[in-house]
Write a protein that holds these residues in place. Sequence first.
Motif, mmCIF file in Angstrom:
data_model
loop_
_atom_site.group_PDB
_atom_site.id
_atom_site.type_symbol
_atom_site.label_atom_id
_atom_site.label_comp_id
_atom_site.label_asym_id
_atom_site.label_seq_id
_atom_site.Cartn_x
_atom_site.Cartn_y
_atom_site.Cartn_z
ATOM 1 N N VAL A 24 64.213 44.923 36.612
ATOM 2 C CA VAL A 24 63.081 43.811 37.265
ATOM 3 C C VAL A 24 61.670 43.320 35.955
ATOM 4 O O VAL A 24 60.748 42.292 35.830
ATOM 5 C CB VAL A 24 62.036 44.799 38.503
ATOM 6 N N SER A 25 61.335 45.332 35.339
ATOM 7 C CA SER A 25 59.886 45.162 34.523
ATOM 8 C C SER A 25 60.582 44.125 33.445
ATOM 9 O O SER A 25 59.838 43.935 32.831
ATOM 10 C CB SER A 25 59.902 46.806 33.867
ATOM 11 N N LEU A 28 60.475 39.990 33.819
ATOM 12 C CA LEU A 28 58.802 39.859 34.412
ATOM 13 C C LEU A 28 57.871 40.352 32.720
ATOM 14 O O LEU A 28 57.411 38.854 33.151
ATOM 15 C CB LEU A 28 58.443 40.806 35.360
ATOM 16 N N SER A 29 58.784 41.192 32.263
ATOM 17 C CA SER A 29 57.691 41.139 31.235
ATOM 18 C C SER A 29 57.994 40.019 30.283
ATOM 19 O O SER A 29 57.673 39.026 29.727
ATOM 20 C CB SER A 29 57.560 41.955 30.699
ATOM 21 N N SER A 71 50.321 31.945 36.174
ATOM 22 C CA SER A 71 51.678 32.552 36.656
ATOM 23 C C SER A 71 51.918 34.010 35.912
ATOM 24 O O SER A 71 51.823 34.702 37.227
ATOM 25 C CB SER A 71 51.914 31.897 35.419
ATOM 26 N N LEU A 75 53.691 36.530 38.573
ATOM 27 C CA LEU A 75 54.414 37.709 38.041
ATOM 28 C C LEU A 75 54.249 39.029 38.646
ATOM 29 O O LEU A 75 54.947 39.718 38.947
ATOM 30 C CB LEU A 75 54.444 37.433 36.771
ATOM 31 N N THR A 76 52.606 38.909 38.835
ATOM 32 C CA THR A 76 52.240 40.758 39.463
ATOM 33 C C THR A 76 52.213 40.723 40.317
ATOM 34 O O THR A 76 52.494 41.720 41.672
ATOM 35 C CB THR A 76 50.793 40.116 39.341
ATOM 36 N N ILE A 78 54.374 39.620 42.224
ATOM 37 C CA ILE A 78 56.687 39.440 42.759
ATOM 38 C C ILE A 78 56.425 41.382 42.060
ATOM 39 O O ILE A 78 57.140 41.821 43.111
ATOM 40 C CB ILE A 78 56.690 38.672 41.776
ATOM 41 N N TYR A 79 56.198 41.864 40.798
ATOM 42 C CA TYR A 79 56.362 43.251 41.168
ATOM 43 C C TYR A 79 55.748 44.014 41.829
ATOM 44 O O TYR A 79 56.582 45.079 42.541
ATOM 45 C CB TYR A 79 55.996 42.815 39.243
#
Length: 101
Positions: A24-25, A28-29, A71, A75-76, A78-79
């Motif tokens: 996941v990290s 997203l990164s 964005s 994305l933050t 979502i995490y």
Amino acid sequence: MPTVSINSLDHEKFQDLVRRKRIVSVILSTLMLVIYFGFILVLAFRKELLAIKVGEHLTMGVPVGLAVIISACVLTGIYVTWANSAYDDAVTSIVGNMKEK
């Protein structure tokens, strides 16, 4: 300090949790880096695209820059959503199983 024994099932669950967090990290990164560096590369090499007028006083660079910022927030979010649901539940379960033994 009390010792905690870890059986192979707990170890496998922990390793799976670490693997999922890493996936996941990384996803997203990578998405954020692609978005950000894509914007920077367009700015560096094709700045005429961002200079296109969208309105009377607005160029394309403003909404595109705003989209980059939004964005990052999305994305933050979502995490954080993933971490507060799936990740925290899995950590609680693994720790609970370890304390019972």
